[in-house]
Structure formats: C-alpha cells, structure tokens
Design a protein around this motif. Structure first.
Motif, short mmCIF file in Angstrom:
data_model
loop_
_atom_site.label_atom_id
_atom_site.label_comp_id
_atom_site.label_asym_id
_atom_site.label_seq_id
_atom_site.Cartn_x
_atom_site.Cartn_y
_atom_site.Cartn_z
N ARG A 58 0.86 -1.18 0.00
CA ARG A 58 0.00 0.00 0.00
C ARG A 58 0.90 1.24 0.00
NH1 ARG A 58 -2.29 -4.35 1.53
NH2 ARG A 58 -4.56 -4.60 1.44
N PHE A 59 0.73 2.06 -1.01
CA PHE A 59 1.63 3.20 -1.22
C PHE A 59 1.01 4.52 -0.78
CE2 PHE A 59 3.13 0.14 -4.40
CZ PHE A 59 4.50 0.21 -4.23
N MET A 60 1.90 5.48 -0.52
CA MET A 60 1.53 6.86 -0.24
C MET A 60 1.99 7.70 -1.44
SD MET A 60 2.96 9.24 2.88
CE MET A 60 2.12 8.40 4.22
N ALA A 61 1.14 8.63 -1.90
CA ALA A 61 1.50 9.48 -3.02
C ALA A 61 0.94 10.88 -2.84
CB ALA A 61 1.00 8.87 -4.33
N ARG A 62 1.48 11.83 -3.58
CA ARG A 62 1.09 13.23 -3.46
C ARG A 62 -0.42 13.42 -3.68
NH1 ARG A 62 4.05 16.49 -7.60
NH2 ARG A 62 3.90 14.53 -8.76
N ALA A 63 -1.01 14.26 -2.86
CA ALA A 63 -2.46 14.45 -2.89
C ALA A 63 -2.96 15.00 -4.22
CB ALA A 63 -2.87 15.39 -1.75
#
Length: 198
Positions: A58-63
């Motif tokens: 599960r990744f985090m990316a720019r809003a």
C-alpha cells in the motif's frame, strides 16, 4: 481492485517483458509489517516495485494526483492513499501507521517528488518517523532510473534497517535524522550496485 488484476493477471507478462534482475531479492521476502522505501524517478515506480515484490504494498503518493475523479478512482484502486507533500499530514501518517499495525506492507518514496535528473535527491524524514513510531523494519530499494527506457528492471534491495537500533547507536542526533542518514547511505550503496549491473 486494479492492483490485484495488474499484479496477478498482467504481472506475469510484464515480468517476462521487463526481465527483472534484482540484487538482494531475498530482502523483499518480509513477513508482517514492513516499510519498502525506494528512489523516485517516474510514475511507474510503484508498478515496478509491486511487480518484483511478493508482498501486496500500500503506497503513499502526493495528494494532487487524486484531484480529478479519474485520478482519485485510479490511485485508490491501486491501493494508494494521498499525502500533502511538505507538511506533517497527520491523516496520511495515521493511515500508514494503521496499515503497518495490521501487519501489511507500506511503500513510500522519501524524496517526496520525482527526481528530475534520475539522481537520488535528499530524503525527507517521514519514513524514519513512521518506522520509529511503529517499530517496523525499513527495506531500502533502488531501481535503475533507465528501467522503463531500456525495458529492463535492474534493482538492488538492501538489508532491513531497524530504526530503533539505529537511533540507539546515534544518540548525538535526533532519532529521525539518524535513521534518515542510515537510509540515505544504504540507498547510495544500492545505487552503486545497480550502476555496476549490465
């Protein structure tokens, strides 16, 4: 979800196309909570890492990638959640912590943006902060920035970094800084390994 379709249906064909060559691939085989950290040179980075890694990440990316309805639907179906870059986004940090608390794998690109040159830019401290909060191992990864252009994945994966142990050994600096410095050193070493690959 699109992530599962891509990984298990399209993935085997993509694997044959990109012919991944991975140094330290055993380090990707982590059970339980783990943070995969990788350099960032293109929007394809999460796809390339997910292709090689046996875990569901599960990744985090720019809003701003979620600003349109299509973008929001696409990235959520890829198991990506938004973060406001350059801020202490408590909601996204809580999401990352909750992900790890469930024993899942979390992926983050600590440069905070795509590198314009392909070189490794300065790392932000978010990954270190989350690792310290969750006592989760960090697995550093470095992908050849030319992977897409060459249609070959060349990648190196380092030994897990145990954040609390690093912080305990470096009491003259703040814990997050010590872990980020250790992560930077590891990724620079991995870059050298990748650059030496054919």
């Amino acid at each position: 979800m699109l992530y599962y379709f891509g990984k298990f249906v399209v993935g085997p064909f993509a694997y044959l196309l990109f012919r991944p060559k991975v140094i330290g691939i055993k380090n990707l085989n982590r059970r339980g909570k783990v943070i995969y950290v990788c350099n960032h040179f293109s929007l394809a980075d999460p796809v390339l890492l997910a292709l090689v890694c046996p875990r569901i990440i599960r990744f985090m990316a720019r809003a701003n990638l979620f600003s349109s309805k299509i973008g929001n639907l696409f990235f959520k179906s890829m198991l990506v959640f938004p973060v406001e870059s350059g801020t202490a986004d408590r909601k996204s940090i809580k999401k990352a912590i909750d992900t790890l608390a469930k024993g899942q794998a979390f992926g983050i690109f600590p440069e905070g943006h795509r590198s314009a040159t392909g070189e490794l830019d300065a790392l932000e401290k978010g990954a270190a902060f989350i690792a310290l909060r969750c006592d989760a191992p960090i697995v550093p990864c470095y992908i050849d920035p030319n992977s897409i252009k060459r249609v070959k994945i060349r990648m190196a994966v380092g030994e897990p970094i145990i954040a609390k142990e690093v912080a305990a050994r470096n009491k003259t600096v703040k814990p997050a800084e010590a872990v980020t410095d250790a992560l930077t050193d590891s990724m620079l070493s991995l870059r050298e390994l990748v650059e030496a690959m054919k």
